[in-house]
Motif scaffolding. Structure first.
Motif, PDB file in Angstrom:
ATOM      1  N   GLY A  23       0.800  -1.215   0.000  1.00  0.00           N
ATOM      2  CA  GLY A  23       0.000   0.000   0.000  1.00  0.00           C
ATOM      3  C   GLY A  23       0.832   1.263   0.000  1.00  0.00           C
ATOM      4  N   THR A  24       2.076   1.201   0.457  1.00  0.00           N
ATOM      5  CA  THR A  24       2.904   2.397   0.530  1.00  0.00           C
ATOM      6  C   THR A  24       3.986   2.416  -0.539  1.00  0.00           C
ATOM      7  N   ALA A  25       3.903   1.557  -1.518  1.00  0.00           N
ATOM      8  CA  ALA A  25       4.901   1.526  -2.580  1.00  0.00           C
ATOM      9  C   ALA A  25       4.925   2.863  -3.309  1.00  0.00           C
ATOM     10  N   GLN A  26       6.111   3.378  -3.570  1.00  0.00           N
ATOM     11  CA  GLN A  26       6.276   4.668  -4.217  1.00  0.00           C
ATOM     12  C   GLN A  26       6.263   4.491  -5.729  1.00  0.00           C
ATOM     13  N   ALA A  27       5.557   5.378  -6.406  1.00  0.00           N
ATOM     14  CA  ALA A  27       5.548   5.359  -7.862  1.00  0.00           C
ATOM     15  C   ALA A  27       6.909   5.832  -8.362  1.00  0.00           C
ATOM     16  N   ALA A  28       7.289   5.362  -9.524  1.00  0.00           N
ATOM     17  CA  ALA A  28       8.560   5.759 -10.132  1.00  0.00           C
ATOM     18  C   ALA A  28       8.409   7.138 -10.773  1.00  0.00           C
ATOM     19  N   PRO A  29       9.510   7.883 -10.910  1.00  0.00           N
ATOM     20  CA  PRO A  29       9.435   9.185 -11.570  1.00  0.00           C
ATOM     21  C   PRO A  29       8.834   9.049 -12.968  1.00  0.00           C
ATOM     22  N   THR A  32       2.282   7.881 -14.382  1.00  0.00           N
ATOM     23  CA  THR A  32       1.052   8.664 -14.428  1.00  0.00           C
ATOM     24  C   THR A  32      -0.122   7.824 -13.960  1.00  0.00           C
ATOM     25  N   THR A  33      -1.144   8.514 -13.497  1.00  0.00           N
ATOM     26  CA  THR A  33      -2.395   7.883 -13.121  1.00  0.00           C
ATOM     27  C   THR A  33      -3.510   8.886 -13.373  1.00  0.00           C
ATOM     28  N   THR A  34      -4.724   8.395 -13.450  1.00  0.00           N
ATOM     29  CA  THR A  34      -5.888   9.232 -13.702  1.00  0.00           C
ATOM     30  C   THR A  34      -6.742   9.321 -12.454  1.00  0.00           C
ATOM     31  N   MET A  35      -7.287  10.499 -12.183  1.00  0.00           N
ATOM     32  CA  MET A  35      -8.161  10.686 -11.029  1.00  0.00           C
ATOM     33  C   MET A  35      -9.188  11.778 -11.335  1.00  0.00           C
ATOM     34  N   CYS A  36     -10.249  11.808 -10.558  1.00  0.00           N
ATOM     35  CA  CYS A  36     -11.263  12.841 -10.716  1.00  0.00           C
ATOM     36  C   CYS A  36     -10.691  14.189 -10.291  1.00  0.00           C
ATOM     37  N   GLY A  37     -11.102  15.233 -10.991  1.00  0.00           N
ATOM     38  CA  GLY A  37     -10.607  16.569 -10.721  1.00  0.00           C
ATOM     39  C   GLY A  37     -10.999  17.105  -9.356  1.00  0.00           C
ATOM     40  N   SER A  38     -12.036  16.523  -8.745  1.00  0.00           N
ATOM     41  CA  SER A  38     -12.468  16.985  -7.423  1.00  0.00           C
ATOM     42  C   SER A  38     -11.522  16.529  -6.314  1.00  0.00           C
ATOM     43  N   SER A  39     -10.624  15.598  -6.609  1.00  0.00           N
ATOM     44  CA  SER A  39      -9.645  15.115  -5.628  1.00  0.00           C
ATOM     45  C   SER A  39      -8.382  15.958  -5.716  1.00  0.00           C
ATOM     46  N   LEU A  40      -7.763  16.196  -4.566  1.00  0.00           N
ATOM     47  CA  LEU A  40      -6.515  16.955  -4.541  1.00  0.00           C
ATOM     48  C   LEU A  40      -5.384  16.147  -5.164  1.00  0.00           C
ATOM     49  N   THR A  41      -4.537  16.823  -5.897  1.00  0.00           N
ATOM     50  CA  THR A  41      -3.357  16.187  -6.464  1.00  0.00           C
ATOM     51  C   THR A  41      -2.395  15.861  -5.320  1.00  0.00           C
ATOM     52  N   PRO A  42      -1.949  14.594  -5.202  1.00  0.00           N
ATOM     53  CA  PRO A  42      -1.068  14.209  -4.089  1.00  0.00           C
ATOM     54  C   PRO A  42       0.279  14.928  -4.141  1.00  0.00           C
ATOM     55  N   SER A  43       0.920  15.005  -3.003  1.00  0.00           N
ATOM     56  CA  SER A  43       2.245  15.604  -2.891  1.00  0.00           C
ATOM     57  C   SER A  43       3.220  14.862  -3.801  1.00  0.00           C
ATOM     58  N   GLY A  44       4.069  15.608  -4.498  1.00  0.00           N
ATOM     59  CA  GLY A  44       5.057  15.002  -5.388  1.00  0.00           C
ATOM     60  C   GLY A  44       4.553  14.789  -6.805  1.00  0.00           C
ATOM     61  N   TYR A  45       3.280  15.069  -7.053  1.00  0.00           N
ATOM     62  CA  TYR A  45       2.675  14.920  -8.377  1.00  0.00           C
ATOM     63  C   TYR A  45       2.299  16.277  -8.940  1.00  0.00           C
ATOM     64  N   VAL A  46       2.140  16.350 -10.260  1.00  0.00           N
ATOM     65  CA  VAL A  46       1.590  17.524 -10.931  1.00  0.00           C
ATOM     66  C   VAL A  46       0.529  17.063 -11.911  1.00  0.00           C
ATOM     67  N   LYS A  66      -5.052  13.717 -15.481  1.00  0.00           N
ATOM     68  CA  LYS A  66      -3.927  12.781 -15.439  1.00  0.00           C
ATOM     69  C   LYS A  66      -2.853  13.477 -14.609  1.00  0.00           C
ATOM     70  N   ILE A  67      -2.285  12.748 -13.655  1.00  0.00           N
ATOM     71  CA  ILE A  67      -1.230  13.305 -12.820  1.00  0.00           C
ATOM     72  C   ILE A  67       0.052  12.509 -13.022  1.00  0.00           C
ATOM     73  N   MET A  68       1.189  13.177 -12.829  1.00  0.00           N
ATOM     74  CA  MET A  68       2.492  12.535 -13.034  1.00  0.00           C
ATOM     75  C   MET A  68       3.359  12.707 -11.789  1.00  0.00           C
ATOM     76  N   GLN A  69       4.028  11.630 -11.413  1.00  0.00           N
ATOM     77  CA  GLN A  69       4.943  11.619 -10.267  1.00  0.00           C
ATOM     78  C   GLN A  69       6.242  12.316 -10.644  1.00  0.00           C
ATOM     79  N   VAL A  79      10.206  19.270 -17.151  1.00  0.00           N
ATOM     80  CA  VAL A  79       8.934  18.655 -17.533  1.00  0.00           C
ATOM     81  C   VAL A  79       7.900  19.747 -17.762  1.00  0.00           C
ATOM     82  N   ASN A  80       6.847  19.417 -18.505  1.00  0.00           N
ATOM     83  CA  ASN A  80       5.710  20.316 -18.692  1.00  0.00           C
ATOM     84  C   ASN A  80       4.575  19.865 -17.799  1.00  0.00           C
TER      85      ASN A  80
END
Length: 121
Positions: A23-29, A32-46, A66-69, A79-80
């Motif tokens: 559950g705590t595995a870190q995504a690699a740099p 990307t993942t997709t989420m609803c816009g009503s959710s806050l973008t997690p720390s470390g992502y854009v 779409k958010i990217m680590q 990055v853009n």
């Protein structure tokens, strides 16, 4: 009976440890993942893209992103990203520009809505 209890406890603890590890595995740099816009973008992502999706509600506003680590990229990486979330610590805005993929509002505008970010620390 105590052997059975010890075996059950050992299995339970092992399962819990595996669950916590997975559950705590870190995504690699760059992941990307997709989420609803009503959710806050997690720390470390854009945010890197916005669009409408029936899975996140209805209406005219873009509601899916779409958010990217960014955590783990080396210093100097560029990055853009959409301007809908602030860059993480260690990243600075180099320039801004307009991107059709970063329209996060239903209000039409051709103003800058994206950033070029650079890892500085």
């Amino acid at each position: 009976m105590s052997r059975l209890r010890a075996a059950v406890m050992t299995l339970g603890c092992t399962a819990a440890a595996l669950t916590l590890t997975m559950g705590t595995a870190q995504a690699a740099p760059g992941d990307t993942t997709t989420m609803c816009g009503s959710s806050l973008t997690p720390s470390g992502y854009v945010d890197v893209q916005w669009w409408n999706s029936g899975g996140c509600g209805s209406g005219f506003n873009p509601n899916t992103k779409k958010i990217m680590q960014l955590t783990g990229y080396p210093v100097g990486t560029v990055v853009n990203a959409c301007g809908s979330t602030w860059p993480p610590a260690g990243w600075t805005i180099v320039s801004s520009f307009y991107s059709a993929g970063c329209k996060y509002s239903a209000v039409p505008s051709l103003n800058d809505n994206s950033w070029q970010l650079k890892r500085v620390s």
